[in-house]
Every structure is written in C-alpha cells, then in structure tokens.
Design a protein around this motif. Structure first.
Motif, PDB file in Angstrom:
ATOM      1  N   LEU A 277      -8.326  -0.714   2.907  1.00  0.00           N
ATOM      2  CA  LEU A 277      -8.934  -1.963   3.352  1.00  0.00           C
ATOM      3  C   LEU A 277      -8.252  -2.486   4.617  1.00  0.00           C
ATOM      4  O   LEU A 277      -7.026  -2.592   4.669  1.00  0.00           O
ATOM      5  CB  LEU A 277      -8.828  -3.009   2.248  1.00  0.00           C
ATOM      6  N   GLU A 278      -9.038  -2.798   5.630  1.00  0.00           N
ATOM      7  CA  GLU A 278      -8.480  -3.243   6.898  1.00  0.00           C
ATOM      8  C   GLU A 278      -7.648  -4.519   6.706  1.00  0.00           C
ATOM      9  O   GLU A 278      -8.133  -5.503   6.155  1.00  0.00           O
ATOM     10  CB  GLU A 278      -9.591  -3.501   7.915  1.00  0.00           C
ATOM     11  N   TYR A 279      -6.409  -4.492   7.162  1.00  0.00           N
ATOM     12  CA  TYR A 279      -5.465  -5.599   7.056  1.00  0.00           C
ATOM     13  C   TYR A 279      -5.135  -5.977   5.608  1.00  0.00           C
ATOM     14  O   TYR A 279      -4.609  -7.054   5.345  1.00  0.00           O
ATOM     15  CB  TYR A 279      -5.968  -6.831   7.813  1.00  0.00           C
ATOM     16  N   GLY A 280      -5.461  -5.121   4.654  1.00  0.00           N
ATOM     17  CA  GLY A 280      -5.178  -5.420   3.252  1.00  0.00           C
ATOM     18  C   GLY A 280      -3.690  -5.456   2.965  1.00  0.00           C
ATOM     19  O   GLY A 280      -2.904  -4.699   3.539  1.00  0.00           O
ATOM     20  N   ALA A 281      -3.296  -6.323   2.031  1.00  0.00           N
ATOM     21  CA  ALA A 281      -1.882  -6.461   1.692  1.00  0.00           C
ATOM     22  C   ALA A 281      -1.308  -5.166   1.123  1.00  0.00           C
ATOM     23  O   ALA A 281      -0.119  -4.894   1.258  1.00  0.00           O
ATOM     24  CB  ALA A 281      -1.698  -7.594   0.676  1.00  0.00           C
ATOM     25  N   GLY A 282      -2.156  -4.347   0.484  1.00  0.00           N
ATOM     26  CA  GLY A 282      -1.684  -3.102  -0.107  1.00  0.00           C
ATOM     27  C   GLY A 282      -2.146  -1.863   0.627  1.00  0.00           C
ATOM     28  O   GLY A 282      -2.086  -0.755   0.076  1.00  0.00           O
ATOM     29  N   SER A 283      -2.615  -2.026   1.860  1.00  0.00           N
ATOM     30  CA  SER A 283      -3.182  -0.895   2.602  1.00  0.00           C
ATOM     31  C   SER A 283      -2.110  -0.073   3.305  1.00  0.00           C
ATOM     32  O   SER A 283      -1.171  -0.614   3.885  1.00  0.00           O
ATOM     33  CB  SER A 283      -4.194  -1.389   3.640  1.00  0.00           C
ATOM     34  N   LEU A 284      -2.266   1.250   3.247  1.00  0.00           N
ATOM     35  CA  LEU A 284      -1.399   2.203   3.937  1.00  0.00           C
ATOM     36  C   LEU A 284      -2.078   3.562   3.855  1.00  0.00           C
ATOM     37  O   LEU A 284      -2.878   3.803   2.950  1.00  0.00           O
ATOM     38  CB  LEU A 284      -0.019   2.251   3.272  1.00  0.00           C
ATOM     39  N   ASP A 285      -1.759   4.448   4.774  1.00  0.00           N
ATOM     40  CA  ASP A 285      -2.402   5.765   4.798  1.00  0.00           C
ATOM     41  C   ASP A 285      -2.148   6.554   3.516  1.00  0.00           C
ATOM     42  O   ASP A 285      -3.014   7.301   3.055  1.00  0.00           O
ATOM     43  CB  ASP A 285      -1.895   6.593   5.986  1.00  0.00           C
ATOM     44  N   LEU A 286      -0.940   6.418   2.965  1.00  0.00           N
ATOM     45  CA  LEU A 286      -0.548   7.148   1.764  1.00  0.00           C
ATOM     46  C   LEU A 286      -0.075   6.172   0.693  1.00  0.00           C
ATOM     47  O   LEU A 286       0.327   5.051   0.992  1.00  0.00           O
ATOM     48  CB  LEU A 286       0.605   8.119   2.070  1.00  0.00           C
ATOM     49  N   ASP A 287      -0.110   6.639  -0.568  1.00  0.00           N
ATOM     50  CA  ASP A 287       0.496   5.814  -1.613  1.00  0.00           C
ATOM     51  C   ASP A 287       1.986   6.155  -1.710  1.00  0.00           C
ATOM     52  O   ASP A 287       2.527   6.890  -0.875  1.00  0.00           O
ATOM     53  CB  ASP A 287      -0.242   5.975  -2.948  1.00  0.00           C
ATOM     54  N   ALA A 288       2.680   5.637  -2.710  1.00  0.00           N
ATOM     55  CA  ALA A 288       4.135   5.771  -2.792  1.00  0.00           C
ATOM     56  C   ALA A 288       4.609   7.196  -3.058  1.00  0.00           C
ATOM     57  O   ALA A 288       5.789   7.494  -2.896  1.00  0.00           O
ATOM     58  CB  ALA A 288       4.675   4.840  -3.879  1.00  0.00           C
ATOM     59  N   GLU A 289       3.689   8.090  -3.458  1.00  0.00           N
ATOM     60  CA  GLU A 289       4.061   9.485  -3.684  1.00  0.00           C
ATOM     61  C   GLU A 289       3.481  10.416  -2.624  1.00  0.00           C
ATOM     62  O   GLU A 289       3.542  11.636  -2.769  1.00  0.00           O
ATOM     63  CB  GLU A 289       3.620   9.921  -5.073  1.00  0.00           C
ATOM     64  N   GLY A 290       2.898   9.826  -1.572  1.00  0.00           N
ATOM     65  CA  GLY A 290       2.369  10.632  -0.488  1.00  0.00           C
ATOM     66  C   GLY A 290       0.949  11.114  -0.676  1.00  0.00           C
ATOM     67  O   GLY A 290       0.464  11.962   0.087  1.00  0.00           O
ATOM     68  N   VAL A 291       0.234  10.583  -1.669  1.00  0.00           N
ATOM     69  CA  VAL A 291      -1.179  10.925  -1.870  1.00  0.00           C
ATOM     70  C   VAL A 291      -2.021  10.067  -0.932  1.00  0.00           C
ATOM     71  O   VAL A 291      -1.825   8.853  -0.856  1.00  0.00           O
ATOM     72  CB  VAL A 291      -1.597  10.687  -3.335  1.00  0.00           C
ATOM     73  N   PRO A 292      -2.983  10.655  -0.212  1.00  0.00           N
ATOM     74  CA  PRO A 292      -3.808   9.870   0.708  1.00  0.00           C
ATOM     75  C   PRO A 292      -4.523   8.710   0.010  1.00  0.00           C
ATOM     76  O   PRO A 292      -5.055   8.863  -1.101  1.00  0.00           O
ATOM     77  CB  PRO A 292      -4.815  10.899   1.236  1.00  0.00           C
ATOM     78  N   SER A 293      -4.522   7.564   0.663  1.00  0.00           N
ATOM     79  CA  SER A 293      -5.194   6.378   0.117  1.00  0.00           C
ATOM     80  C   SER A 293      -6.704   6.531   0.235  1.00  0.00           C
ATOM     81  O   SER A 293      -7.209   7.245   1.094  1.00  0.00           O
ATOM     82  CB  SER A 293      -4.744   5.128   0.872  1.00  0.00           C
ATOM     83  N   ARG A 294      -7.412   5.827  -0.631  1.00  0.00           N
ATOM     84  CA  ARG A 294      -8.875   5.890  -0.602  1.00  0.00           C
ATOM     85  C   ARG A 294      -9.455   4.647  -1.282  1.00  0.00           C
ATOM     86  O   ARG A 294      -8.728   3.852  -1.880  1.00  0.00           O
ATOM     87  CB  ARG A 294      -9.376   7.151  -1.296  1.00  0.00           C
TER      88      ARG A 294
END
Length: 440
Positions: A277-294
């Motif tokens: 989500l654009e500018y989302g508080a929890g947004s990042l390319d990857l999660d904490a284990e390196g899995v791509p966000s979606r």
C-alpha cells in the motif's frame, strides 16, 4: 554488516543455518497539554538478533553490544538454546537469495522539523479544536512521535537486504464542557511521512466527538441499527485481527480455522491486507523474512479467503507464505502479523448511513476492546455516541453496552461509508450494521 557476518560464521558450528537481524531505532516524543509543552523524550537502541537452525531445531539469542566477542557469545547462546528445542518442520529459513537496499520512505523533511516547531504544531492542533467549537475548553494531552529505523538482515542462504525508514504518529484529546457537563474524546493518526498526518482533520474529528457526547444519558435496552464511526470500526477490526493470522490457525485460536472458502459475512464485506500500500505504515518490498510483499484478500465479498502467513505458519498449515512475517524488534523472532489491514470503503456518506433507518445509534467511542475474544468472536463493550432519528440528532448516550459476536456483526453489515481512513496499520470506513443489542 560484513564484520557481523564473519563473526557469526566463525562462531557457528558445522551444519547450522543462521539469520542475523541488526536493527537501530531512534525515538523522539514531544507532548503538550492545554497549549503548553509538557514532555520531551529521546531514546536510541541498537541490537542484533541471531536465529540458528539445525535438523529442524531452532535457537535464538540477541545482544545490544555489537563487538566480535559479544556477537560470538550470542551465537553460542543461540546454538545452546536450539538443543533444548523440539524438532519442528516449520523451522526453516528463506532460501531465496534476494540482495540489496529496499525502497523505503525516509522523510528527511519531516525528520528535520525542530522540536520547537513540533511543539508549535501540537499547540496549533489544540487551538484549532477549541476554535471549531467554543464548548471545547482544553486538551488533556497531545503528542507527536517520530521513529527512525534502520535494518540489516542476512542469512546463510544468500538473503541480504537493508532499509532505512521513518514513522510518525500523533494523538490528541479534546475536553468539551457545557452547562456543567463534561466529555472527552481522543484522536490518532500515523504515517511514514509527517505530512501524511492531517492535523486539521484530527482537530475536526476530536472536536466533533467530544461535543457530540455532551449531555449524554443512559438508553433503553433494545435492538437498534448501529453505525460504527470510522475510527471505532477500525478499533474493532484491530481488536479482532489476530483471528486472521497464521499463528492463530496453528494454535487453534481462531474461529476461522477450517473456514477457508466459506461465507462468514455479508457480501458487502471486503477485508484486505496489503504490504504494498502506497505510504502505508506497514509497507515495504519484503516482509521480515525476505518474502516479497503483496496484497492479500482476507475476506472477499463475505467469503473467508485464507490466513496471513509467515514462513513458519505457511509450512505448518500447508500453505504458501503471504508476505506477512513481522518482527517487533531484534529481541523477537519473526511471526505472522498484519501489514496494512483494512476494510474496503463503500459509496455512502455518513449522513446517508444515518438516514437509512428511523432510529440509528452512531457509536463514537468503545471501551474495553482489550476484553474481546478473537477465538470465539464474542465481545461485550461499553459504548457512547449519538441517537439519530430519521437522520436528525436526537440525543447523546453514554454508559451503554453493546455485545454479541463479530461474525453476527459482519453478517448484518448493510452499508459502507465512503469516509475511509487508515489509522496506522489498520483502516476502515464507517459501517452500518442492521441491528445490535444495545442496553444499559
């Protein structure tokens, strides 16, 4: 990070896999009360978490001292703890060798705002709430928090990423008074950039809610249509959000276990968790284990689509990771969590939602949210707000109880507002529920 990698690998015995998570956090909090500065606090923390795995046994330890001796001791403690851990097929590391610096929002402009200017922003916020309505006479407390985060993560399978980001949050309160009656309300906003916080809207909402509850009285026990104002709807979503997590499914602590593909709510309900989500508080390319966000559909037109998974919970549930591994700090292991969870908006204005029935209860405040049961879905909460008759304000009410089961609430959803807002990691528009038991 190269030194840390070398120290870890020197200390590690043969046959062990590892993950190293280095995190730096700087916090700055400014608080005011009744248009006066009240508190200023700063803190900084740096630490390293080491997770090791061998033969499906996992160990973990952390240190706040980044030196060769401390890191090697930390690795040794992690190996020792793994010997006490039962084998679990879910203990695996991400084997996708993603490398590089992630795209992340770092608000240089917001971070450079002086403490004096931040105090002035909060005082202006309190002044505006009073200016909007003469019955608003003060503020208990307002605060503006800044968080700067730097993360470096790598594992023995070639995963290596880093990012630097900012996070801002603001809370305020308004005390309203009229003819000896008092009422207080609170408001919260958060975002990755300081300019994402709409101070004017916060002042309008906190002033409206405080004044609206002046002169409140008790209310008879009855079934009545209810509109949850967008922030109370968001609070309900947040309180029950653990039921969507893979960890809850693994532990059998969710009413949704085994209900994938089954209708659990009104066809109007769509719940999404979106790590992109654009500018989302929890947004990042990857999660904490390196899995791509979606973007993950959790509930689609009333049908439960599936849980939000980390690598561990995905293995345990025979599913795929959904990019929902989160890490609360270097002191914690990764776990399944929410990124940006929200209910999709509808097309009705708040006024239209309040005009759809002869009598409607607009809920502006909920008390006791910590008591809800995400396992059964049951809740019993204190509430206050306004009774509307045919769209016109009738009276303010307080000290009432609303109760039931969240699944029943979802099933009785008959209207969605267009007034969607995100409040940190959670968001919702106002929701019209066909009927809820309300009483003193």
């Amino acid at each position: 990070m190269e030194n840390i990698k070398k120290w870890v690998e020197v200390a590690l015995k043969e046959g062990y896999e590892y993950e190293a998570y280095l995190e730096s956090k700087e916090k700055l909090l400014v608080e005011t009360s009744n248009e006066n500065p009240e508190n200023l606090s700063k803190s900084k923390e740096l630490g390293l978490g080491i997770r090791i795995i061998k033969n499906f046994r996992q160990g973990f330890a952390y240190t706040t001292e980044i030196s060769q001796e401390s890191v090697m001791k930390c690795v040794k403690k992690a190996m020792e703890s793994s010997e006490l851990t039962p084998e679990d097929e879910g203990f695996i590391l991400n084997k996708n060798p993603i490398r590089g610096e992630l795209k992340a929002i770092y608000d240089i402009e917001g971070a450079s705002v002086s403490v004096e200017d931040r105090i002035e922003m909060l005082i202006d916020l309190e002044k505006l709430a009073k200016k909007l309505d003469r019955r608003v006479v003060g503020s208990r407390k307002s605060g503006l928090k800044e968080l700067k985060v730097e993360v470096y993560c790598l594992n023995s399978h070639g995963l290596e990423y880093s990012y630097k980001t900012t996070y801002f949050s603001c809370f305020t309160s308004a005390l309203a008074e009229d003819r000896g009656e008092e009422a207080i309300s609170y408001e919260y906003r958060a975002g990755r950039r300081l300019k994402d916080i709409d101070f004017e809207e916060m002042a309008k909402d906190v002033s409206f809610k405080a004044v609206a509850q002046l002169g409140a009285s008790s209310y008879e026990t009855k079934l009545i249509p209810v509109v949850f104002f967008r922030d109370t709807a968001t609070s309900l979503l947040e309180a029950f959000s653990p039921m969507f997590l893979g960890d809850s499914s693994v532990k059998g602590k969710t009413m949704l276990k085994g209900k994938e593909g089954i209708r659990v709510a009104s066809p109007l309900l769509n719940i999404v968790d979106d790590g992109t989500l654009e500018y989302g508080a929890g947004s990042l390319d990857l999660d904490a284990e390196g899995v791509p966000s979606r973007e993950n559909s959790v509930v689609e037109e009333g049908v439960f689509k599936g849980f939000l998974h980390s690598i561990y919970t995905a293995v345990k549930c025979g599913a795929q990771p959904t990019g929902n591994s989160v890490r609360h700090s270097f002191k914690n292991l990764p776990t399944s969590g929410v990124r940006n969870l929200y209910i999709k908006k509808g097309s009705y204005s708040l006024e239209e939602l309040l005009s759809m029935h002869d009598e409607t209860f607009l809920v502006l405040d909920l008390m006791g949210l910590h008591t809800v049961d995400p396992i059964s879905g049951d809740f019993s909460l204190g509430a206050s707000g306004i009774i509307f008759k045919r769209g016109k304000r009738e009276k303010a009410v307080k000290g009432v109880m609303i109760g039931g089961n969240i699944k029943d609430i979802w099933e009785k959803l008959v209207g969605l507002g267009s007034d969607f807002r995100m409040y940190g990691h959670f968001g919702s528009p106002s929701l019209l529920i066909e009927e809820i038991a309300v009483g003193s």
